[in-house]
Design an enzyme around this catalytic site. Structure first.
Site, PDB file in Angstrom:
ATOM      1  N   ALA A 182     -30.491  -3.050-105.004  1.00  0.00           N
ATOM      2  CA  ALA A 182     -31.343  -2.672-103.438  1.00  0.00           C
ATOM      3  C   ALA A 182     -30.891  -4.026-102.628  1.00  0.00           C
ATOM      4  O   ALA A 182     -30.449  -5.241-103.289  1.00  0.00           O
ATOM      5  CB  ALA A 182     -32.574  -2.791-103.477  1.00  0.00           C
ATOM      6  N   GLY A 222     -32.284  -2.528-108.465  1.00  0.00           N
ATOM      7  CA  GLY A 222     -32.412  -1.287-107.782  1.00  0.00           C
ATOM      8  C   GLY A 222     -30.410  -0.099-108.951  1.00  0.00           C
ATOM      9  O   GLY A 222     -30.566   0.616-109.160  1.00  0.00           O
ATOM     10  N   GLU A 270     -34.581  -8.405-110.557  1.00  0.00           N
ATOM     11  CA  GLU A 270     -35.999  -8.875-109.858  1.00  0.00           C
ATOM     12  C   GLU A 270     -36.828  -9.621-109.809  1.00  0.00           C
ATOM     13  O   GLU A 270     -37.531 -10.598-109.336  1.00  0.00           O
ATOM     14  CB  GLU A 270     -36.858  -7.203-109.035  1.00  0.00           C
ATOM     15  N   GLU A 281     -31.346   1.041-111.948  1.00  0.00           N
ATOM     16  CA  GLU A 281     -32.328   2.106-112.023  1.00  0.00           C
ATOM     17  C   GLU A 281     -31.034   3.172-111.056  1.00  0.00           C
ATOM     18  O   GLU A 281     -31.267   4.183-112.652  1.00  0.00           O
ATOM     19  CB  GLU A 281     -33.353   1.936-111.399  1.00  0.00           C
TER      20      GLU A 281
HETATM   21  C1  HXC Z   1     -27.159  -7.386-100.356  1.00  0.00           C
HETATM   22  C2  HXC Z   1     -25.527  -8.727-101.708  1.00  0.00           C
HETATM   23  C3  HXC Z   1     -26.474  -7.928-102.470  1.00  0.00           C
HETATM   24  C4  HXC Z   1     -28.369  -7.518-102.575  1.00  0.00           C
HETATM   25  C5  HXC Z   1     -25.228  -9.134-103.651  1.00  0.00           C
HETATM   26  N1  HXC Z   1     -24.431  -9.091-102.211  1.00  0.00           N
HETATM   27  N2  HXC Z   1     -25.571  -8.388-103.820  1.00  0.00           N
HETATM   28  N3  HXC Z   1     -26.567  -8.413-100.505  1.00  0.00           N
HETATM   29  N4  HXC Z   1     -27.951  -7.158-101.045  1.00  0.00           N
HETATM   30  N5  HXC Z   1     -28.290  -6.738-103.437  1.00  0.00           N
HETATM   31  C6  HXC Z   1     -23.643  -9.327-101.115  1.00  0.00           C
HETATM   32  C7  HXC Z   1     -23.577 -11.125-101.311  1.00  0.00           C
HETATM   33  O1  HXC Z   1     -24.775 -11.709-100.151  1.00  0.00           O
HETATM   34  C8  HXC Z   1     -22.211 -11.124-100.676  1.00  0.00           C
HETATM   35  O2  HXC Z   1     -22.139 -11.398 -99.269  1.00  0.00           O
HETATM   36  C9  HXC Z   1     -21.291 -10.374-101.212  1.00  0.00           C
HETATM   37  O3  HXC Z   1     -21.941  -9.421-101.656  1.00  0.00           O
HETATM   38  C10 HXC Z   1     -20.344 -11.218-102.305  1.00  0.00           C
HETATM   39  O4  HXC Z   1     -21.806 -11.676-103.109  1.00  0.00           O
HETATM   40  P1  HXC Z   1     -21.620 -12.617-103.798  1.00  0.00           P
HETATM   41  O5  HXC Z   1     -22.869 -13.631-104.127  1.00  0.00           O
HETATM   42  O6  HXC Z   1     -20.804 -13.725-102.584  1.00  0.00           O
HETATM   43  O7  HXC Z   1     -20.698 -12.627-105.393  1.00  0.00           O
HETATM   44  P2  HXC Z   1     -20.891 -13.031-106.660  1.00  0.00           P
HETATM   45  O8  HXC Z   1     -21.390 -14.767-106.122  1.00  0.00           O
HETATM   46  O9  HXC Z   1     -19.843 -13.026-107.422  1.00  0.00           O
HETATM   47  O10 HXC Z   1     -22.136 -12.999-107.435  1.00  0.00           O
HETATM   48  C11 HXC Z   1     -22.397 -11.065-107.539  1.00  0.00           C
HETATM   49  C12 HXC Z   1     -23.872 -11.128-108.100  1.00  0.00           C
HETATM   50  C13 HXC Z   1     -25.075 -11.638-106.547  1.00  0.00           C
HETATM   51  C14 HXC Z   1     -24.679 -11.688-108.952  1.00  0.00           C
HETATM   52  C15 HXC Z   1     -24.351  -9.905-108.429  1.00  0.00           C
HETATM   53  O11 HXC Z   1     -24.135 -11.151-105.567  1.00  0.00           O
HETATM   54  C16 HXC Z   1     -26.557 -11.424-106.791  1.00  0.00           C
HETATM   55  O12 HXC Z   1     -27.403 -12.116-107.783  1.00  0.00           O
HETATM   56  N6  HXC Z   1     -26.697 -10.566-106.348  1.00  0.00           N
HETATM   57  C17 HXC Z   1     -28.069 -10.096-105.653  1.00  0.00           C
HETATM   58  C18 HXC Z   1     -28.566  -9.283-107.149  1.00  0.00           C
HETATM   59  C19 HXC Z   1     -29.968  -9.023-107.426  1.00  0.00           C
HETATM   60  O13 HXC Z   1     -31.443  -9.677-107.421  1.00  0.00           O
HETATM   61  N7  HXC Z   1     -30.327  -7.141-107.189  1.00  0.00           N
HETATM   62  C20 HXC Z   1     -31.337  -6.809-107.179  1.00  0.00           C
HETATM   63  C21 HXC Z   1     -32.426  -6.241-105.596  1.00  0.00           C
HETATM   64  S1  HXC Z   1     -33.601  -6.171-106.352  1.00  0.00           S
HETATM   65  P3  HXC Z   1     -21.615 -11.998 -98.409  1.00  0.00           P
HETATM   66  O14 HXC Z   1     -22.088 -11.973 -97.423  1.00  0.00           O
HETATM   67  O15 HXC Z   1     -22.230 -13.759 -98.353  1.00  0.00           O
HETATM   68  O16 HXC Z   1     -20.114 -12.240 -98.456  1.00  0.00           O
HETATM   69  C22 HXC Z   1     -33.675  -4.496-106.587  1.00  0.00           C
HETATM   70  C23 HXC Z   1     -35.135  -3.621-106.125  1.00  0.00           C
HETATM   71  C24 HXC Z   1     -34.869  -2.578-106.444  1.00  0.00           C
HETATM   72  O17 HXC Z   1     -32.444  -4.151-107.373  1.00  0.00           O
HETATM   73  C25 HXC Z   1     -36.036  -2.033-106.131  1.00  0.00           C
HETATM   74  C26 HXC Z   1     -35.767  -0.597-106.011  1.00  0.00           C
HETATM   75  C27 HXC Z   1     -34.600   0.592-105.104  1.00  0.00           C
END
Ligand code: HXC
Length: 257
Positions: free
Chosen positions: A65, A108, A131, A111
């Site tokens: 998400a 997400g 999450e 999912e």
């Molecule tokens: C918003 C995101 C994002 C996310 C990555 N980005 N994931 N933006 N939401 N979920 C953005 C980063 O901020 C960054 O933007 C760009 O994408 C590239 O990501 P980096 O972090 O620089 O890349 P990297 O170092 O290769 O790391 C990749 C990664 C990391 C390990 C996937 O981005 C990460 O941990 N992302 C979050 C993953 C996560 O926690 N997902 C769960 C979300 S909660 P900028 O502008 O800095 O370039 C969820 C709940 C679901 O999904 C509920 C139901 C829908």
């Protein structure tokens, strides 16, 4: 149809939907999910389409998400938006959806992948539900579908540590169907889609629905459901064609009637 966050293409009878927010690793904002579900429903209604492929890009299927969007929400505001009602509509898509996933398949994104009926993964895929690291938990089926897919122990491990697994481990646990090199995952998914697109559409859709019932119903009710679906297919023209073609030693031509 012009979309901002997805692209759509058609190849033969296959509808291909690709998530398209590459700068943020295809983070799933609400508008993307709205567009995606509207398009899946459109493809489901289109009689020329028999199978749907859902994909992202090589670096990310979806990293979850959109955290920027989610960070703004309160419990009440997010509940009032009722985003999961849109997600729930994906369950009603009657045509098979093949996930072609690569790179990050997180939160997400995982999912969303689990909404697919078949999944071809690239060797580079990392799949997980992180999450918990954000102080929350999955909300679009992560605890339910992951547990059904990989079993209680592995699901607990993935959900409580938030650590992703690699594609080969996902394959061992039956979370994906196939793992291939990154250059091949989309081609492989397309090949699988084309194979299924030659099958009789009514039987394909009846099988999809009935297999999903196996996750919800007690065995005797599931067996009843299967039997009724089986009887109904005997009324189809494609059943006549399939059996006739076998007896005439030729390939069948199925029309979906
Ligand atoms: C918003 C995101 C994002 C996310 C990555 N980005 N994931 N933006 N939401 N979920 C953005 C980063 O901020 C960054 O933007 C760009 O994408 C590239 O990501 P980096 O972090 O620089 O890349 P990297 O170092 O290769 O790391 C990749 C990664 C990391 C390990 C996937 O981005 C990460 O941990 N992302 C979050 C993953 C996560 O926690 N997902 C769960 C979300 S909660 P900028 O502008 O800095 O370039 C969820 C709940 C679901 O999904 C509920 C139901 C829908």
């Amino acid at each position: 149809m012009a979309y901002e966050f997805i692209t759509v293409s058609i190849e033969d009878a296959i509808g291909i939907v690709a998530l398209n927010r590459p700068k943020v690793l295809n983070a799933l904002n609400l508008a993307l999910i709205d567009e995606l579900v509207a398009e899946l429903e459109r493809l489901d209604r289109d009689p020329a389409i028999r199978v749907i492929i859902l994909t992202g890009n090589d670096r990310a299927f979806a990293a979850g998400a959109d955290i920027n969007e989610m960070a703004e929400e309160s419990a009440i505001s997010i509940m009032q938006k009722d985003q999961f009602a849109v997600w729930d509509r994906m369950r009603l898509i009657s045509k098979p959806i093949i996930g072609a996933v690569s790179g990050f398949v997180l939160g997400g994104g995982c999912e969303l992948m689990m909404n697919c009926d078949l999944i071809v993964a690239s060797e580079t895929a990392v799949i997980g539900q992180p999450e918990i690291k954000l102080g929350v938990m999955p909300g679009a089926g992560g605890t339910q579908r992951l547990t059904r897919a990989v079993g209680l122990r592995k699901a607990m491990e993935m959900l409580l540590t938030g650590e992703p697994i690699k594609a080969d481990e996902a394959l061992r646990y039956g979370l994906v169907n196939k793992v291939v090199p990154v250059e091949m995952y989309f081609k492989e998914a397309l090949q699988l889609a084309k194979r299924i697109a030659t099958q009789p559409p009514l039987a394909v859709q009846a099988i999809k629905k009935t297999v999903h019932k196996a996750e919800d119903l007690p065995l005797d009710e599931g067996m009843d459901y299967e039997r009724n679906a089986f009887y109904l297919l005997l009324a189809s023209e494609d059943r006549q064609e399939g059996m006739k073609a076998f007896l005439e030693k030729r390939n069948p031509h199925f029309t979906g009637r």
